[in-house]
Design a protein around this motif. Sequence first.
Motif, short mmCIF file in Angstrom:
data_model
loop_
_atom_site.label_atom_id
_atom_site.label_comp_id
_atom_site.label_asym_id
_atom_site.label_seq_id
_atom_site.Cartn_x
_atom_site.Cartn_y
_atom_site.Cartn_z
N UNK A 192 20.25 -29.05 30.11
CA UNK A 192 19.54 -29.13 28.35
C UNK A 192 17.64 -29.24 28.65
N UNK A 193 17.62 -29.83 29.58
CA UNK A 193 15.89 -29.26 30.29
C UNK A 193 15.21 -28.49 30.31
N UNK A 194 16.03 -28.08 31.47
CA UNK A 194 15.49 -26.26 31.59
C UNK A 194 15.55 -25.10 30.26
N UNK A 195 16.91 -25.54 29.03
CA UNK A 195 16.71 -24.98 28.06
C UNK A 195 15.51 -25.19 27.28
N UNK A 196 15.15 -26.61 26.96
CA UNK A 196 13.84 -27.03 26.42
C UNK A 196 14.48 -27.38 25.26
#
Length: 244
Positions: A192-196
């Motif tokens: 979720x963080x990598x996807x923004x």
Amino acid sequence: MKVDILGVPIDNVTMDQAAGLIDKFTASSKCHTVFTPNPEIIMLAKKDERLFSILNEASLVVPDGIGVVIASKIIKGDSLKERVAGYDLVQRTMKQAAHKGYKYYFLGSKPGVAQLAAKNMREMYPGIQIVGVRDGYFKKEDASDIIETINQSGANILLVALGALKQEIWIDENKHLLKNIRVAVGVGGSLDVMAGAVKRAPQAFQKLGLEWFYRLLKEPTRIGRMLVLPQFLAVACFYNKPRK
Ligand code: UDP
């Protein structure tokens, strides 16, 4: 060296050392498991025998939460050197991915998230090989199809983002079926963080050990889950390590 935190052995490694171990695992011939427990997971492992043994048998266990590092200072004996957040550890491996030949498979998060995470990581780390993705909302009967796809993909590092407990159990149940995976990491909300879709706390919060507080401000509904932190530290105050 390991540090016993309420019965869970945590590897006393720096970020550099953890990344070095992952590199060593990729050059081996078996699947290694890597977990990144925070206080919530350690408290769960006290009650859940299965999780307890999964963490005890893991190849590498790093302290994801600052609470775990604080507990190591409260409990008699060696203290943990530093917090090694799962997200940061994965990013660290990704920086070297292109020249080390790491090939990632992303399994988990809501439909579309892993694709977006892969797209963003390809932009951030040119040359990185992310050879397959799949969301984390699958049925039990899809299990063999998922394993087959991962095996066919040629990936050697598998990131599993199914949430705490679910991801640890999935890795434990399937590690012997993953023919080419050398490192399977439970990464929680990292895709979720990598996807923004979710933002990490600003560096200042991270440096002060207040990332949990930032997360609470952003997602106040997590208060129930976070109340485990003071409870965890209180248990740590009275914890006596078993004699060897
Ligand atoms: N997730 C998933 N399948 C599930 C449950 C959760 O793929 O059945 C994903 C969820 O979309 C999120 C990640 O697991 O991307 C982590 O979820 P959560 O923040 O609840 O977990 P934790 O903070 O406990 O690691």
